[in-house]
Design a protein around this motif. Structure first.
Motif, PDB file in Angstrom:
ATOM      1  N   ALA A  35      25.595  40.353  31.499  1.00 37.43           N
ATOM      2  CA  ALA A  35      25.771  38.725  31.049  1.00 37.43           C
ATOM      3  C   ALA A  35      25.175  38.405  29.826  1.00 37.43           C
ATOM      4  O   ALA A  35      25.156  37.579  29.052  1.00 37.43           O
ATOM      5  CB  ALA A  35      24.921  37.851  31.887  1.00 37.43           C
TER       6      ALA A  35
ATOM      7  N   ASP B  66      35.913  37.185  37.330  1.00 37.45           N
ATOM      8  CA  ASP B  66      35.577  36.050  36.651  1.00 37.45           C
ATOM      9  C   ASP B  66      34.004  35.929  36.055  1.00 37.45           C
ATOM     10  O   ASP B  66      33.410  34.753  35.915  1.00 37.45           O
ATOM     11  CB  ASP B  66      36.208  34.719  37.451  1.00 37.45           C
ATOM     12  N   GLU B  67      33.316  36.936  35.864  1.00 38.34           N
ATOM     13  CA  GLU B  67      32.276  37.199  35.461  1.00 38.34           C
ATOM     14  C   GLU B  67      32.054  38.318  34.327  1.00 38.34           C
ATOM     15  O   GLU B  67      32.896  39.219  34.639  1.00 38.34           O
ATOM     16  CB  GLU B  67      30.997  37.411  36.452  1.00 38.34           C
ATOM     17  N   TRP B  68      31.145  38.166  33.365  1.00 38.47           N
ATOM     18  CA  TRP B  68      30.948  39.182  32.369  1.00 38.47           C
ATOM     19  C   TRP B  68      29.813  39.882  33.011  1.00 38.47           C
ATOM     20  O   TRP B  68      28.652  39.618  33.395  1.00 38.47           O
ATOM     21  CB  TRP B  68      30.558  38.717  31.156  1.00 38.47           C
TER      22      TRP B  68
ATOM     23  N   ARG C 193      33.136  34.653  25.799  1.00 36.73           N
ATOM     24  CA  ARG C 193      33.697  34.049  26.876  1.00 36.73           C
ATOM     25  C   ARG C 193      35.367  34.022  26.996  1.00 36.73           C
ATOM     26  O   ARG C 193      35.738  34.774  26.104  1.00 36.73           O
ATOM     27  CB  ARG C 193      33.723  32.138  26.825  1.00 36.73           C
TER      28      ARG C 193
ATOM     29  N   ASP D  58      33.124  29.067  34.401  1.00 36.81           N
ATOM     30  CA  ASP D  58      32.254  29.266  33.046  1.00 36.81           C
ATOM     31  C   ASP D  58      32.039  30.584  33.082  1.00 36.81           C
ATOM     32  O   ASP D  58      31.086  31.295  33.128  1.00 36.81           O
ATOM     33  CB  ASP D  58      30.956  28.460  33.491  1.00 36.81           C
ATOM     34  N   MET D  59      33.007  31.478  32.593  1.00 38.33           N
ATOM     35  CA  MET D  59      33.141  32.731  32.181  1.00 38.33           C
ATOM     36  C   MET D  59      32.435  33.129  31.009  1.00 38.33           C
ATOM     37  O   MET D  59      33.153  33.309  29.689  1.00 38.33           O
ATOM     38  CB  MET D  59      34.228  33.502  32.552  1.00 38.33           C
TER      39      MET D  59
ATOM     40  N   ALA E 273      28.971  34.690  28.372  1.00 38.64           N
ATOM     41  CA  ALA E 273      27.846  35.624  28.305  1.00 38.64           C
ATOM     42  C   ALA E 273      27.186  35.744  26.841  1.00 38.64           C
ATOM     43  O   ALA E 273      27.747  34.908  25.846  1.00 38.64           O
ATOM     44  CB  ALA E 273      28.253  37.207  28.733  1.00 38.64           C
TER      45      ALA E 273
END
Length: 98
Positions: free
Chosen positions: A26, A21-23, A81, A89-90, A92
Motif C-alpha cells: 500500500a 482491487d488493492e495495491w 490509483r 478506493d484502489m 496507495a
C-alpha cells in the motif's frame, strides 16, 4: 513528458501489484527525487490503470500483464490509483524523499 513504458524489471525498480482491487504493498518509497521506475503487475482478471494525477502519469494495465513505468518525480508524497470505474478506493502512496 509523461510516463515511459518498458517490459522488463530494471535494477532499483519499485514493485507494485494490483491484486483483488488493492495495491500491494500500500506504500512505495523511491530512492530520491528525479527519475522513478515502478514495475507494476496486474494480477487481476480485469484491467486497471496506474495513475498519478499530480505527475501526469497514467498507464493502462490489461488483465494479467506487467509494465515498467518511468517518470520524473520531485520530492513529495503522491497518491497512485486505478481510475477504472467500479473498483472502489484502489489507492496507495508513493513517497519520494528529497
Amino acid at each position: 513528458e509523461g510516463a515511459g513504458l518498458g517490459e522488463f524489471v530494471g535494477e532499483g525498480d519499485l514493485a507494485g501489484v494490483a491484486d483483488d482491487d488493492e495495491w500491494v504493498p500500500a506504500a512505495l518509497t523511491a530512492r530520491g527525487a528525479g527519475e522513478v521506475a515502478v514495475y507494476v503487475t496486474n494480477a487481476d482478471l480485469r484491467r486497471h490503470t496506474f495513475t498519478i494525477d499530480e505527475l501526469d502519469v497514467s498507464v493502462e494495465l490489461p488483465a494479467d500483464t506487467s509494465r515498467r513505468v518511468t517518470f520524473d518525480a520531485p520530492a513529495g508524497d503522491y497518491e497512485f490509483r486505478s481510475t477504472v470505474p467500479g473498483q472502489g478506493d484502489m489507492t496507495a502512496t508513493l513517497t519520494v524523499p528529497g
